[in-house]
Design an enzyme around this catalytic site. Structure first.
Site, PDB file in Angstrom:
ATOM      1  N   PRO A  23      -7.480   6.202  -4.307  1.00  0.00           N
ATOM      2  CA  PRO A  23      -7.560   7.571  -4.823  1.00  0.00           C
ATOM      3  C   PRO A  23      -8.180   8.471  -3.757  1.00  0.00           C
ATOM      4  O   PRO A  23      -9.171   8.102  -3.129  1.00  0.00           O
ATOM      5  CB  PRO A  23      -8.491   7.446  -6.030  1.00  0.00           C
ATOM      6  CG  PRO A  23      -8.462   6.004  -6.398  1.00  0.00           C
ATOM      7  CD  PRO A  23      -8.207   5.241  -5.141  1.00  0.00           C
TER       8      PRO A  23
ATOM      9  N   HIS B 222       0.859  -1.187   0.000  1.00  0.00           N
ATOM     10  CA  HIS B 222       0.000   0.000   0.000  1.00  0.00           C
ATOM     11  C   HIS B 222       0.896   1.238   0.000  1.00  0.00           C
ATOM     12  O   HIS B 222       1.781   1.372   0.852  1.00  0.00           O
ATOM     13  CB  HIS B 222      -0.873   0.031   1.251  1.00  0.00           C
ATOM     14  CG  HIS B 222      -1.817  -1.131   1.362  1.00  0.00           C
ATOM     15  ND1 HIS B 222      -3.095  -1.096   0.854  1.00  0.00           N
ATOM     16  CD2 HIS B 222      -1.663  -2.366   1.907  1.00  0.00           C
ATOM     17  CE1 HIS B 222      -3.701  -2.254   1.108  1.00  0.00           C
ATOM     18  NE2 HIS B 222      -2.851  -3.048   1.744  1.00  0.00           N
TER      19      HIS B 222
ATOM     20  N   GLU C 198      -8.978 -11.229   7.181  1.00  0.00           N
ATOM     21  CA  GLU C 198      -8.021 -10.695   8.162  1.00  0.00           C
ATOM     22  C   GLU C 198      -8.544 -10.923   9.582  1.00  0.00           C
ATOM     23  O   GLU C 198      -7.780 -11.035  10.532  1.00  0.00           O
ATOM     24  CB  GLU C 198      -7.778  -9.202   7.929  1.00  0.00           C
ATOM     25  CG  GLU C 198      -6.976  -8.931   6.678  1.00  0.00           C
ATOM     26  CD  GLU C 198      -6.973  -7.464   6.329  1.00  0.00           C
ATOM     27  OE1 GLU C 198      -6.061  -6.748   6.760  1.00  0.00           O
ATOM     28  OE2 GLU C 198      -7.900  -7.012   5.615  1.00  0.00           O
TER      29      GLU C 198
ATOM     30  N   ASP D 245       3.146  -5.571   2.619  1.00  0.00           N
ATOM     31  CA  ASP D 245       1.919  -4.881   3.035  1.00  0.00           C
ATOM     32  C   ASP D 245       2.177  -3.376   3.225  1.00  0.00           C
ATOM     33  O   ASP D 245       1.737  -2.576   2.412  1.00  0.00           O
ATOM     34  CB  ASP D 245       1.364  -5.500   4.327  1.00  0.00           C
ATOM     35  CG  ASP D 245      -0.127  -5.255   4.501  1.00  0.00           C
ATOM     36  OD1 ASP D 245      -0.742  -4.723   3.576  1.00  0.00           O
ATOM     37  OD2 ASP D 245      -0.668  -5.620   5.567  1.00  0.00           O
ATOM     38  N   ASP D 246       2.850  -3.022   4.314  1.00  0.00           N
ATOM     39  CA  ASP D 246       3.114  -1.609   4.622  1.00  0.00           C
ATOM     40  C   ASP D 246       4.509  -1.559   5.238  1.00  0.00           C
ATOM     41  O   ASP D 246       4.656  -1.585   6.454  1.00  0.00           O
ATOM     42  CB  ASP D 246       2.092  -1.109   5.646  1.00  0.00           C
ATOM     43  CG  ASP D 246       0.666  -1.227   5.131  1.00  0.00           C
ATOM     44  OD1 ASP D 246       0.281  -0.406   4.294  1.00  0.00           O
ATOM     45  OD2 ASP D 246      -0.041  -2.159   5.555  1.00  0.00           O
TER      46      ASP D 246
HETATM   47  P1  5GP Z   1      -3.198   4.095   0.579  1.00  0.00           P
HETATM   48  O1  5GP Z   1      -4.317   3.320  -0.047  1.00  0.00           O
HETATM   49  O2  5GP Z   1      -3.690   5.381   1.191  1.00  0.00           O
HETATM   50  O3  5GP Z   1      -2.028   4.307  -0.317  1.00  0.00           O
HETATM   51  O4  5GP Z   1      -2.575   3.191   1.758  1.00  0.00           O
HETATM   52  C1  5GP Z   1      -3.127   3.105   3.058  1.00  0.00           C
HETATM   53  C2  5GP Z   1      -4.450   2.355   3.038  1.00  0.00           C
HETATM   54  O5  5GP Z   1      -4.231   0.978   2.670  1.00  0.00           O
HETATM   55  C3  5GP Z   1      -5.130   2.255   4.406  1.00  0.00           C
HETATM   56  O6  5GP Z   1      -5.909   3.387   4.675  1.00  0.00           O
HETATM   57  C4  5GP Z   1      -5.983   0.994   4.250  1.00  0.00           C
HETATM   58  O7  5GP Z   1      -7.184   1.286   3.594  1.00  0.00           O
HETATM   59  C5  5GP Z   1      -5.156   0.122   3.336  1.00  0.00           C
HETATM   60  N1  5GP Z   1      -4.374  -0.883   4.089  1.00  0.00           N
HETATM   61  C6  5GP Z   1      -3.064  -0.833   4.395  1.00  0.00           C
HETATM   62  N2  5GP Z   1      -2.693  -1.943   5.083  1.00  0.00           N
HETATM   63  C7  5GP Z   1      -3.781  -2.706   5.201  1.00  0.00           C
HETATM   64  C8  5GP Z   1      -4.028  -3.988   5.790  1.00  0.00           C
HETATM   65  O8  5GP Z   1      -3.151  -4.662   6.373  1.00  0.00           O
HETATM   66  N3  5GP Z   1      -5.292  -4.469   5.689  1.00  0.00           N
HETATM   67  C9  5GP Z   1      -6.289  -3.769   5.069  1.00  0.00           C
HETATM   68  N4  5GP Z   1      -7.494  -4.325   5.011  1.00  0.00           N
HETATM   69  N5  5GP Z   1      -6.089  -2.577   4.488  1.00  0.00           N
HETATM   70  C10 5GP Z   1      -4.855  -2.042   4.563  1.00  0.00           C
END
Ligand code: 5GP
Length: 348
Positions: free
Chosen positions: A101, A15, A207, A288-289
Protein backbone atom coordinates in the site's frame (compact mmCIF):
# COMPACT_ATOMS: atom_id res chain seq x y z
CA UNK A 1 6.10 -24.78 -25.25
CA UNK A 2 2.47 -24.78 -26.28
CA UNK A 3 1.74 -27.33 -23.54
CA UNK A 4 3.08 -24.91 -20.92
CA UNK A 5 1.03 -22.12 -22.41
CA UNK A 6 -2.23 -24.14 -22.54
CA UNK A 7 -1.80 -25.74 -19.13
CA UNK A 8 -4.13 -24.04 -16.59
CA UNK A 9 -1.74 -22.38 -14.18
CA UNK A 10 -1.70 -20.81 -10.73
CA UNK A 11 0.48 -17.77 -9.94
CA UNK A 12 1.12 -17.24 -6.24
CA UNK A 13 4.10 -14.87 -6.23
CA UNK A 14 3.60 -11.76 -8.35
CA UNK A 15 4.33 -8.19 -7.20
CA UNK A 16 1.90 -5.75 -8.82
CA UNK A 17 4.40 -3.02 -9.67
CA UNK A 18 6.92 -5.51 -11.03
CA UNK A 19 4.35 -7.16 -13.26
CA UNK A 20 2.96 -4.30 -15.35
CA UNK A 21 4.08 -4.17 -18.95
CA UNK A 22 6.33 -1.42 -20.21
CA UNK A 23 3.64 -0.49 -22.74
CA UNK A 24 1.08 0.23 -20.03
CA UNK A 25 3.68 1.98 -17.95
CA UNK A 26 4.41 4.34 -20.82
CA UNK A 27 0.75 4.87 -21.75
CA UNK A 28 -0.08 5.63 -18.17
CA UNK A 29 2.71 8.07 -17.76
CA UNK A 30 1.89 9.98 -20.93
CA UNK A 31 -1.87 10.03 -20.43
CA UNK A 32 -2.23 10.88 -16.75
CA UNK A 33 -2.69 14.66 -16.46
CA UNK A 34 -1.90 14.45 -12.75
CA UNK A 35 1.64 13.30 -13.45
CA UNK A 36 4.26 15.95 -14.17
CA UNK A 37 6.33 14.74 -17.14
CA UNK A 38 10.11 14.56 -17.06
CA UNK A 39 12.69 13.34 -19.59
CA UNK A 40 14.50 11.43 -16.86
CA UNK A 41 11.42 9.34 -16.08
CA UNK A 42 10.78 8.70 -19.81
CA UNK A 43 14.35 7.41 -20.07
CA UNK A 44 13.83 5.21 -17.01
CA UNK A 45 10.62 3.78 -18.46
CA UNK A 46 12.48 2.80 -21.63
CA UNK A 47 14.98 0.87 -19.51
CA UNK A 48 12.22 -1.01 -17.64
CA UNK A 49 11.56 -4.47 -19.00
CA UNK A 50 15.03 -4.70 -20.54
CA UNK A 51 15.16 -8.30 -19.33
CA UNK A 52 18.88 -7.93 -18.81
CA UNK A 53 20.73 -9.51 -15.96
CA UNK A 54 21.47 -7.00 -13.25
CA UNK A 55 22.36 -6.95 -9.60
CA UNK A 56 19.74 -7.29 -6.90
CA UNK A 57 20.24 -3.58 -6.14
CA UNK A 58 19.53 -2.63 -9.78
CA UNK A 59 16.38 -4.73 -9.73
CA UNK A 60 15.10 -2.72 -6.83
CA UNK A 61 15.73 0.49 -8.79
CA UNK A 62 13.43 -0.86 -11.50
CA UNK A 63 10.51 -0.75 -9.06
CA UNK A 64 11.08 2.95 -8.49
CA UNK A 65 10.18 3.47 -12.14
CA UNK A 66 6.80 1.80 -11.81
CA UNK A 67 6.25 3.63 -8.53
CA UNK A 68 6.90 6.99 -10.22
CA UNK A 69 3.95 6.29 -12.49
CA UNK A 70 1.40 4.52 -10.31
CA UNK A 71 0.66 7.57 -8.21
CA UNK A 72 -3.12 7.96 -8.49
CA UNK A 73 -6.01 5.56 -7.77
CA UNK A 74 -6.84 5.55 -11.51
CA UNK A 75 -3.30 4.59 -12.43
CA UNK A 76 -3.35 1.79 -9.84
CA UNK A 77 -6.64 0.55 -11.31
CA UNK A 78 -5.28 0.56 -14.84
CA UNK A 79 -2.15 -1.32 -13.80
CA UNK A 80 -4.13 -3.90 -11.84
CA UNK A 81 -6.45 -4.47 -14.78
CA UNK A 82 -3.57 -4.82 -17.22
CA UNK A 83 -1.71 -7.29 -15.01
CA UNK A 84 -4.83 -9.41 -14.48
CA UNK A 85 -5.57 -9.48 -18.24
CA UNK A 86 -2.00 -10.49 -19.06
CA UNK A 87 -2.00 -13.35 -16.58
CA UNK A 88 -5.43 -14.49 -17.82
CA UNK A 89 -4.15 -14.42 -21.42
CA UNK A 90 -1.34 -16.74 -20.28
CA UNK A 91 -3.96 -19.23 -18.98
CA UNK A 92 -3.42 -18.39 -15.35
CA UNK A 93 -6.73 -19.41 -13.76
CA UNK A 94 -5.87 -18.30 -10.24
CA UNK A 95 -3.68 -15.34 -9.31
CA UNK A 96 -2.54 -13.94 -6.01
CA UNK A 97 -1.29 -10.39 -6.52
CA UNK A 98 0.80 -8.85 -3.78
CA UNK A 99 1.39 -5.15 -3.43
CA UNK A 100 2.65 -2.60 -0.93
CA UNK A 101 0.00 0.00 0.00
CA UNK A 102 1.42 3.37 -1.02
CA UNK A 103 0.45 6.92 -0.11
CA UNK A 104 1.34 9.78 -2.45
CA UNK A 105 0.97 13.18 -0.77
CA UNK A 106 -1.82 15.16 -2.36
CA UNK A 107 -2.77 12.37 -4.78
CA UNK A 108 -3.57 9.12 -2.97
CA UNK A 109 -3.85 7.63 0.52
CA UNK A 110 -2.92 4.05 1.37
CA UNK A 111 -6.61 3.29 1.85
CA UNK A 112 -7.37 4.61 -1.65
CA UNK A 113 -4.50 2.58 -3.08
CA UNK A 114 -5.84 -0.63 -1.54
CA UNK A 115 -9.41 0.22 -2.58
CA UNK A 116 -8.31 0.79 -6.19
CA UNK A 117 -6.86 -2.73 -6.36
CA UNK A 118 -9.87 -4.31 -4.66
CA UNK A 119 -12.35 -2.45 -6.90
CA UNK A 120 -10.52 -3.67 -10.00
CA UNK A 121 -10.55 -7.27 -8.76
CA UNK A 122 -14.28 -6.99 -8.16
CA UNK A 123 -14.80 -5.60 -11.67
CA UNK A 124 -13.06 -8.55 -13.40
CA UNK A 125 -16.30 -9.86 -14.99
CA UNK A 126 -16.70 -6.51 -16.79
CA UNK A 127 -13.32 -6.60 -18.54
CA UNK A 128 -12.00 -10.15 -18.69
CA UNK A 129 -13.70 -11.26 -21.90
CA UNK A 130 -16.02 -14.25 -22.41
CA UNK A 131 -13.37 -16.87 -23.20
CA UNK A 132 -11.14 -16.23 -20.17
CA UNK A 133 -11.41 -17.34 -16.58
CA UNK A 134 -9.41 -16.05 -13.63
CA UNK A 135 -9.87 -15.87 -9.86
CA UNK A 136 -7.79 -13.13 -8.23
CA UNK A 137 -6.87 -12.56 -4.58
CA UNK A 138 -4.86 -9.82 -2.91
CA UNK A 139 -1.96 -10.00 -0.45
CA UNK A 140 -0.80 -6.72 1.10
CA UNK A 141 2.93 -6.28 1.49
CA UNK A 142 5.26 -4.84 4.06
CA UNK A 143 8.37 -3.38 2.44
CA UNK A 144 11.16 -3.95 4.96
CA UNK A 145 13.11 -0.98 3.61
CA UNK A 146 10.36 1.39 4.75
CA UNK A 147 10.83 0.57 8.46
CA UNK A 148 8.65 -0.18 11.44
CA UNK A 149 6.02 2.58 11.32
CA UNK A 150 5.11 1.83 7.70
CA UNK A 151 5.06 -1.88 8.52
CA UNK A 152 2.64 -1.30 11.40
CA UNK A 153 0.44 0.82 9.15
CA UNK A 154 0.37 -1.78 6.39
CA UNK A 155 -0.45 -4.67 8.70
CA UNK A 156 -3.25 -2.62 10.26
CA UNK A 157 -4.56 -1.68 6.82
CA UNK A 158 -4.38 -5.32 5.71
CA UNK A 159 -6.40 -6.47 8.72
CA UNK A 160 -9.04 -3.78 8.06
CA UNK A 161 -9.22 -4.68 4.35
CA UNK A 162 -9.53 -8.38 5.22
CA UNK A 163 -12.44 -7.64 7.56
CA UNK A 164 -14.18 -5.57 4.85
CA UNK A 165 -13.36 -7.89 1.91
CA UNK A 166 -12.57 -11.34 3.33
CA UNK A 167 -12.94 -13.01 -0.05
CA UNK A 168 -10.45 -10.70 -1.75
CA UNK A 169 -7.80 -9.72 0.81
CA UNK A 170 -6.49 -13.06 2.02
CA UNK A 171 -2.91 -12.54 3.11
CA UNK A 172 0.12 -10.43 3.92
CA UNK A 173 3.63 -10.55 2.51
CA UNK A 174 7.03 -9.49 3.75
CA UNK A 175 9.21 -8.21 0.91
CA UNK A 176 11.55 -5.36 -0.03
CA UNK A 177 15.29 -5.23 -0.46
CA UNK A 178 16.69 -8.03 1.73
CA UNK A 179 19.87 -6.12 2.46
CA UNK A 180 17.88 -3.40 4.25
CA UNK A 181 17.67 -3.77 8.00
CA UNK A 182 16.92 -6.85 10.02
CA UNK A 183 13.32 -7.92 10.41
CA UNK A 184 13.73 -10.37 13.29
CA UNK A 185 13.13 -8.14 16.30
CA UNK A 186 10.44 -5.71 15.27
CA UNK A 187 8.88 -6.31 11.86
CA UNK A 188 8.44 -10.07 11.94
CA UNK A 189 6.47 -10.10 15.24
CA UNK A 190 3.89 -7.76 13.62
CA UNK A 191 2.87 -10.58 11.32
CA UNK A 192 1.46 -12.44 14.34
CA UNK A 193 -1.29 -9.79 14.53
CA UNK A 194 -2.15 -10.50 10.91
CA UNK A 195 -2.17 -14.23 11.54
CA UNK A 196 -4.55 -14.03 14.51
CA UNK A 197 -6.86 -11.87 12.39
CA UNK A 198 -7.21 -14.69 9.89
CA UNK A 199 -4.77 -13.51 7.23
CA UNK A 200 -2.38 -15.99 5.62
CA UNK A 201 1.33 -15.22 5.80
CA UNK A 202 3.84 -15.29 2.93
CA UNK A 203 7.41 -14.25 3.75
CA UNK A 204 10.38 -13.60 1.48
CA UNK A 205 13.14 -15.74 2.91
CA UNK A 206 16.88 -16.19 2.36
CA UNK A 207 17.32 -14.20 -0.85
CA UNK A 208 20.79 -13.40 0.49
CA UNK A 209 22.80 -15.18 3.23
CA UNK A 210 21.70 -14.10 6.73
CA UNK A 211 21.65 -17.05 9.10
CA UNK A 212 19.99 -15.48 12.14
CA UNK A 213 17.22 -13.80 10.17
CA UNK A 214 16.53 -16.85 8.03
CA UNK A 215 16.28 -18.98 11.16
CA UNK A 216 13.75 -16.56 12.70
CA UNK A 217 11.72 -16.50 9.46
CA UNK A 218 11.69 -20.30 9.20
CA UNK A 219 10.64 -20.61 12.84
CA UNK A 220 7.77 -18.17 12.27
CA UNK A 221 6.14 -21.02 10.32
CA UNK A 222 4.57 -18.89 7.63
CA UNK A 223 1.97 -20.40 5.30
CA UNK A 224 4.39 -19.97 2.40
CA UNK A 225 7.93 -18.74 1.83
CA UNK A 226 9.41 -16.99 -1.20
CA UNK A 227 12.75 -17.76 -2.90
CA UNK A 228 14.60 -19.73 -0.18
CA UNK A 229 17.85 -19.31 -2.07
CA UNK A 230 20.42 -19.24 0.76
CA UNK A 231 19.21 -22.07 3.00
CA UNK A 232 21.15 -25.10 1.75
CA UNK A 233 24.84 -25.05 2.82
CA UNK A 234 25.97 -25.10 -0.83
CA UNK A 235 24.00 -21.89 -1.46
CA UNK A 236 25.17 -19.66 1.37
CA UNK A 237 22.99 -21.34 3.98
CA UNK A 238 23.95 -23.75 6.77
CA UNK A 239 23.22 -27.34 7.84
CA UNK A 240 21.09 -25.99 10.68
CA UNK A 241 18.91 -23.88 8.34
CA UNK A 242 18.53 -26.70 5.84
CA UNK A 243 17.45 -29.15 8.50
CA UNK A 244 14.87 -26.68 9.90
CA UNK A 245 13.62 -26.11 6.36
CA UNK A 246 13.20 -29.85 5.79
CA UNK A 247 11.53 -30.26 9.15
CA UNK A 248 8.83 -27.61 8.51
CA UNK A 249 8.38 -28.20 4.78
CA UNK A 250 6.69 -24.81 4.37
CA UNK A 251 5.62 -24.53 0.71
CA UNK A 252 8.13 -22.47 -1.27
CA UNK A 253 7.44 -20.05 -4.14
CA UNK A 254 10.30 -20.51 -6.60
CA UNK A 255 11.18 -17.74 -9.07
CA UNK A 256 13.85 -19.10 -11.43
CA UNK A 257 14.29 -16.25 -13.91
CA UNK A 258 14.08 -13.61 -11.18
CA UNK A 259 16.89 -15.31 -9.26
CA UNK A 260 18.98 -15.69 -12.41
CA UNK A 261 18.53 -12.08 -13.50
CA UNK A 262 19.20 -10.72 -10.02
CA UNK A 263 22.30 -12.92 -10.02
CA UNK A 264 21.51 -14.69 -6.78
CA UNK A 265 21.89 -18.01 -8.67
CA UNK A 266 24.46 -18.71 -11.39
CA UNK A 267 22.33 -20.52 -13.96
CA UNK A 268 19.04 -22.37 -14.34
CA UNK A 269 20.93 -25.67 -14.02
CA UNK A 270 22.49 -24.58 -10.73
CA UNK A 271 19.28 -23.11 -9.29
CA UNK A 272 18.49 -24.37 -5.78
CA UNK A 273 15.34 -26.00 -7.16
CA UNK A 274 17.68 -28.87 -8.05
CA UNK A 275 17.87 -29.66 -4.31
CA UNK A 276 14.07 -29.56 -3.99
CA UNK A 277 12.80 -31.54 -6.96
CA UNK A 278 14.34 -34.91 -5.96
CA UNK A 279 12.83 -34.74 -2.45
CA UNK A 280 9.38 -33.69 -3.70
CA UNK A 281 9.56 -30.52 -1.64
CA UNK A 282 6.28 -28.52 -2.03
CA UNK A 283 7.20 -25.82 -4.54
CA UNK A 284 5.22 -23.33 -6.61
CA UNK A 285 6.71 -22.07 -9.88
CA UNK A 286 6.26 -18.28 -9.95
CA UNK A 287 7.22 -15.18 -11.94
CA UNK A 288 7.94 -12.66 -9.13
CA UNK A 289 8.05 -9.60 -11.43
CA UNK A 290 7.21 -10.71 -14.95
CA UNK A 291 7.84 -7.28 -16.47
CA UNK A 292 11.09 -6.49 -14.72
CA UNK A 293 12.47 -9.93 -15.55
CA UNK A 294 10.83 -10.17 -18.96
CA UNK A 295 9.13 -13.50 -18.39
CA UNK A 296 5.70 -15.17 -18.15
CA UNK A 297 4.44 -18.04 -16.04
CA UNK A 298 4.36 -20.29 -19.15
CA UNK A 299 7.98 -19.39 -19.78
CA UNK A 300 8.91 -20.33 -16.19
CA UNK A 301 7.19 -23.71 -16.66
CA UNK A 302 9.01 -24.21 -19.97
CA UNK A 303 12.39 -23.37 -18.39
CA UNK A 304 11.96 -25.73 -15.46
CA UNK A 305 10.65 -28.52 -17.71
CA UNK A 306 13.51 -28.15 -20.16
CA UNK A 307 16.30 -27.68 -17.60
CA UNK A 308 15.27 -30.63 -15.41
CA UNK A 309 13.63 -32.86 -18.06
CA UNK A 310 10.20 -32.86 -16.45
CA UNK A 311 7.21 -34.69 -17.92
CA UNK A 312 3.83 -33.15 -18.76
CA UNK A 313 2.41 -34.99 -15.75
CA UNK A 314 4.98 -33.37 -13.48
CA UNK A 315 3.99 -29.95 -14.83
CA UNK A 316 0.32 -30.70 -14.14
CA UNK A 317 1.39 -31.69 -10.62
CA UNK A 318 2.90 -28.22 -10.15
CA UNK A 319 -0.52 -26.71 -10.82
CA UNK A 320 -2.14 -29.20 -8.46
CA UNK A 321 0.31 -28.44 -5.64
CA UNK A 322 -0.08 -24.68 -6.22
CA UNK A 323 -3.87 -25.01 -5.88
CA UNK A 324 -3.42 -26.91 -2.61
CA UNK A 325 -1.09 -24.33 -1.05
CA UNK A 326 -2.93 -21.28 -2.40
CA UNK A 327 -4.97 -19.03 -0.14
CA UNK A 328 -8.19 -19.80 -2.04
CA UNK A 329 -11.30 -21.09 -0.24
CA UNK A 330 -11.99 -24.82 -0.31
CA UNK A 331 -14.82 -24.30 -2.83
CA UNK A 332 -12.48 -22.35 -5.08
CA UNK A 333 -9.79 -25.01 -4.78
CA UNK A 334 -12.30 -27.63 -5.82
CA UNK A 335 -13.30 -25.59 -8.87
CA UNK A 336 -9.64 -25.11 -9.85
CA UNK A 337 -8.88 -28.82 -9.41
CA UNK A 338 -11.87 -29.60 -11.65
CA UNK A 339 -10.48 -27.29 -14.33
CA UNK A 340 -7.13 -29.03 -14.12
CA UNK A 341 -8.83 -32.45 -14.41
CA UNK A 342 -10.76 -31.27 -17.49
CA UNK A 343 -7.50 -30.18 -19.09
CA UNK A 344 -5.81 -33.52 -18.30
CA UNK A 345 -8.79 -35.39 -19.75
CA UNK A 346 -8.60 -33.36 -22.98
CA UNK A 347 -4.91 -34.20 -23.21
CA UNK A 348 -5.78 -37.87 -22.94
P1 5GP B 1 4.60 -3.34 -5.29
O1 5GP B 1 4.61 -3.88 -3.89
O2 5GP B 1 4.92 -1.87 -5.31
O3 5GP B 1 3.37 -3.66 -6.06
O4 5GP B 1 5.75 -4.11 -6.12
C1 5GP B 1 7.12 -3.76 -6.07
C2 5GP B 1 7.73 -4.09 -4.72
O5 5GP B 1 7.74 -5.52 -4.52
C3 5GP B 1 9.20 -3.70 -4.58
O6 5GP B 1 9.34 -2.36 -4.19
C4 5GP B 1 9.69 -4.67 -3.51
O7 5GP B 1 9.38 -4.20 -2.23
C5 5GP B 1 8.87 -5.91 -3.76
N1 5GP B 1 9.62 -6.92 -4.55
C6 5GP B 1 9.48 -7.17 -5.87
N2 5GP B 1 10.32 -8.17 -6.25
C7 5GP B 1 10.99 -8.55 -5.15
C8 5GP B 1 11.97 -9.56 -4.90
O8 5GP B 1 12.44 -10.31 -5.78
N3 5GP B 1 12.41 -9.67 -3.62
C9 5GP B 1 11.94 -8.87 -2.62
N4 5GP B 1 12.42 -9.06 -1.39
N5 5GP B 1 11.00 -7.93 -2.82
C10 5GP B 1 10.54 -7.76 -4.07
Amino acid sequence: ESFCSHLPKVELHAHLNGSLSQKVLYELYMSDPNITKSDDIIKLISSFHSGEERTLEDCFKAFDIAHAVTVTPNAVKKVTKDVICEFAADNVMYLEIRTTPRAVPGAMTKTQYIQAVIDTIQEIPTFIGPDKFIVVKLLLSVNRREGLTEAEENIKAAIAAHVAYPEVVVGVDLSGNPSCGNVTDEILPLFTNARVSGLKIALHCAEIPNEDEVEAILKFKADRLGHGTCIHPNYGGTDKLWSLFLQYRTPLEVCLTSNLKCQTVESYEKHHIQKLLPIQYPIVISTDDKAVFSTTLSEEFRVVAETFSLSKMELCNFTQKAIEVSFASSDEKKLLLDKLSDFKRQQG
